[in-house]
Design a protein around this motif. Structure first.
Motif, short mmCIF file in Angstrom:
data_model
loop_
_atom_site.label_atom_id
_atom_site.label_comp_id
_atom_site.label_asym_id
_atom_site.label_seq_id
_atom_site.Cartn_x
_atom_site.Cartn_y
_atom_site.Cartn_z
N VAL A 82 0.84 -1.19 0.00
CA VAL A 82 0.00 0.00 0.00
C VAL A 82 0.88 1.25 0.00
O VAL A 82 0.62 2.22 -0.71
N GLN A 83 1.96 1.21 0.82
CA GLN A 83 2.86 2.36 0.88
C GLN A 83 3.55 2.58 -0.46
O GLN A 83 3.72 3.72 -0.90
N ALA A 84 3.96 1.49 -1.11
CA ALA A 84 4.61 1.61 -2.42
C ALA A 84 3.67 2.23 -3.45
O ALA A 84 4.09 3.04 -4.28
N LEU A 85 2.39 1.87 -3.40
CA LEU A 85 1.41 2.44 -4.31
C LEU A 85 1.23 3.94 -4.05
O LEU A 85 1.11 4.74 -4.98
N LYS A 86 1.23 4.32 -2.76
CA LYS A 86 1.11 5.74 -2.41
C LYS A 86 2.30 6.53 -2.96
O LYS A 86 2.15 7.63 -3.49
N GLU A 87 3.50 5.95 -2.80
CA GLU A 87 4.70 6.64 -3.28
C GLU A 87 4.67 6.77 -4.80
O GLU A 87 5.07 7.81 -5.34
N LEU A 88 4.23 5.71 -5.48
CA LEU A 88 4.15 5.76 -6.94
C LEU A 88 3.16 6.83 -7.38
O LEU A 88 3.45 7.63 -8.28
N ALA A 89 2.00 6.86 -6.74
CA ALA A 89 1.00 7.87 -7.08
C ALA A 89 1.53 9.28 -6.83
O ALA A 89 1.31 10.20 -7.63
N GLY A 90 2.26 9.44 -5.72
CA GLY A 90 2.82 10.75 -5.40
C GLY A 90 3.83 11.19 -6.44
O GLY A 90 3.84 12.36 -6.87
N LYS A 91 4.70 10.26 -6.87
CA LYS A 91 5.71 10.61 -7.86
C LYS A 91 5.10 10.94 -9.23
O LYS A 91 5.59 11.79 -9.96
N LEU A 92 4.00 10.24 -9.56
CA LEU A 92 3.36 10.46 -10.84
C LEU A 92 2.59 11.77 -10.89
O LEU A 92 2.42 12.37 -11.95
N SER A 93 2.13 12.23 -9.73
CA SER A 93 1.26 13.40 -9.72
C SER A 93 1.90 14.67 -9.15
O SER A 93 1.46 15.78 -9.44
N ALA A 94 2.95 14.51 -8.35
CA ALA A 94 3.46 15.67 -7.61
C ALA A 94 4.60 16.37 -8.34
O ALA A 94 5.34 15.78 -9.11
N SER A 95 4.73 17.64 -8.06
CA SER A 95 5.89 18.40 -8.48
C SER A 95 6.93 18.33 -7.37
O SER A 95 6.69 17.72 -6.32
N GLN A 96 8.09 18.92 -7.58
CA GLN A 96 9.13 18.84 -6.56
C GLN A 96 8.68 19.52 -5.27
O GLN A 96 7.98 20.53 -5.29
N GLU A 97 9.05 18.91 -4.14
CA GLU A 97 8.65 19.44 -2.85
C GLU A 97 9.48 20.67 -2.48
O GLU A 97 10.56 20.90 -3.03
N ALA A 98 8.96 21.45 -1.55
CA ALA A 98 9.63 22.69 -1.15
C ALA A 98 10.88 22.42 -0.34
O ALA A 98 11.84 23.21 -0.38
N GLU A 99 10.91 21.30 0.40
CA GLU A 99 12.03 21.05 1.32
C GLU A 99 12.29 19.56 1.46
O GLU A 99 11.36 18.75 1.50
N VAL A 100 13.56 19.21 1.54
CA VAL A 100 13.99 17.85 1.87
C VAL A 100 14.85 17.94 3.12
O VAL A 100 15.77 18.76 3.19
N ARG A 101 14.55 17.10 4.11
CA ARG A 101 15.26 17.16 5.40
C ARG A 101 16.03 15.86 5.62
O ARG A 101 15.47 14.78 5.55
N LEU A 102 17.31 16.01 5.88
CA LEU A 102 18.20 14.86 6.03
C LEU A 102 19.09 15.06 7.26
O LEU A 102 19.72 16.11 7.40
#
Length: 298
Positions: A82-102
């Motif tokens: 389910v998580q993998a499907l969410k990530e795939l959907a997010g990558k297919l629909s989303a633009s680059q995020e405002a921030e990445v935290r590492l």
């Protein structure tokens, strides 16, 4: 009605997963932002629907029964899908995020990491990449508190059920001193008792101790606590103490003889394995996923 039942069943699995990974109903309730009675009811309903006793309540903490372990293995696989499907959907629909935290362990060499981040900054100029350095469990605390997207740190204290992890690099932590500092003149292996009169310089953890990763501290010894490895190195070079330092930070000093390796019974050279780690729950954004993939293959 069927959609509601399917959704509820998935939520029950998430509740079961949180209890297993967090180790208690209380911690699971904090992670899921649900009351403990609500979690208890979800587990009760799941057990009634499956006809199985999934959790034993005989001990202080809930423990999976033999049937619960088998059921949870399958449930964990479903949640991962389910998580993998969410990530795939997010990558297919989303633009680059405002921030990445590492968050990165203070012992981690930064050369390759900074090179990859530099490449990503050119490809995704609108994304702010926040790089934090943490010590002694601080990275793990940030990760599990949801303060960062992923970390580079050891797996100490982290449950493999709660995170995805990929080996990143290994670092040698070497006990060293200035050649003019007391124990450096010894020609034999020194015990903890023989090291107690000398000041050990240690780096303080940046977390609250929930994922304590402190190692190699000589018990009952004189101690000087600092906030980072740069300060620790300067103190050791100034002949004011000894301590363990990452090999890549002292390679030049060791070669030049400005620092020497100590032969200690209680503090051998330790190889510390660092991993890329992220929580199973929660999808990575476009840039964070790209950074994860590039670091995984470097």
């Amino acid at each position: 009605m069927k959609k509601q039942e399917a959704s509820m069943k998935l939520e029950q699995l998430r509740v079961l997963d949180a209890i297993v990974t967090q180790g208690s109903f209380r911690k699971a309730s904090e992670v899921l932002y649900k009351s403990q009675p609500a979690l208890s009811q979800a587990i009760k309903s799941l057990e009634e629907e499956t006809g199985l006793t999934l959790l034993s309540r005989e001990s202080y903490r809930p423990v999976l029964t033999p049937a619960g372990k088998a059921y949870y293995r399958q449930a964990r696989g479903l949640l991962d899908q389910v998580q993998a499907l969410k990530e795939l959907a997010g990558k297919l629909s989303a633009s680059q995020e405002a921030e990445v935290r590492l968050s990165v362990s203070a012992t981690c060499p930064l050369g390759n990491l900074l090179s990859v981040i530099g490449e990503l900054k050119e490809a995704y100029p609108a994304t702010d990449i926040r790089l934090m350095s943490d010590a002694m469990g601080g990275s793990a605390e940030r990760l599990m508190a949801g303060e960062v997207d992923f970390i580079i740190a050891t797996m100490d204290g982290l449950s493999t059920e709660a995170v995805h992890a990929s080996p990143y690099t290994a670092v040698n932590i070497i006990p060293v001193a200035h050649p003019g500092y007391g124990p450096a003149s010894s020609r034999k292996r020194l015990s903890n008792a023989e090291m107690r009169p000398y000041v050990q310089v240690v780096v303080a953890g940046t977390g609250q101790g929930q994922y304590d990763q402190s190692r190699d501290v000589v018990p009952e010894s004189l101690r000087w606590t600092v906030s980072d490895f740069a300060a620790k190195k300067e103190i050791v070079l100034a002949r004011m103490g000894w301590g363990g330092l990452p090999e890549h930070l002292i390679a030049r000093e060791l070669e030049a003889g400005e620092l020497v390796t100590l032969d200690l019974k209680g503090y051998p050279i330790r190889r510390s394995q660092l991993h890329l780690v992220r929580r199973r729950e929660g999808a990575l954004g476009v840039v964070a996923h790209e950074l994860w993939e590039r670091l995984s293959t470097n």
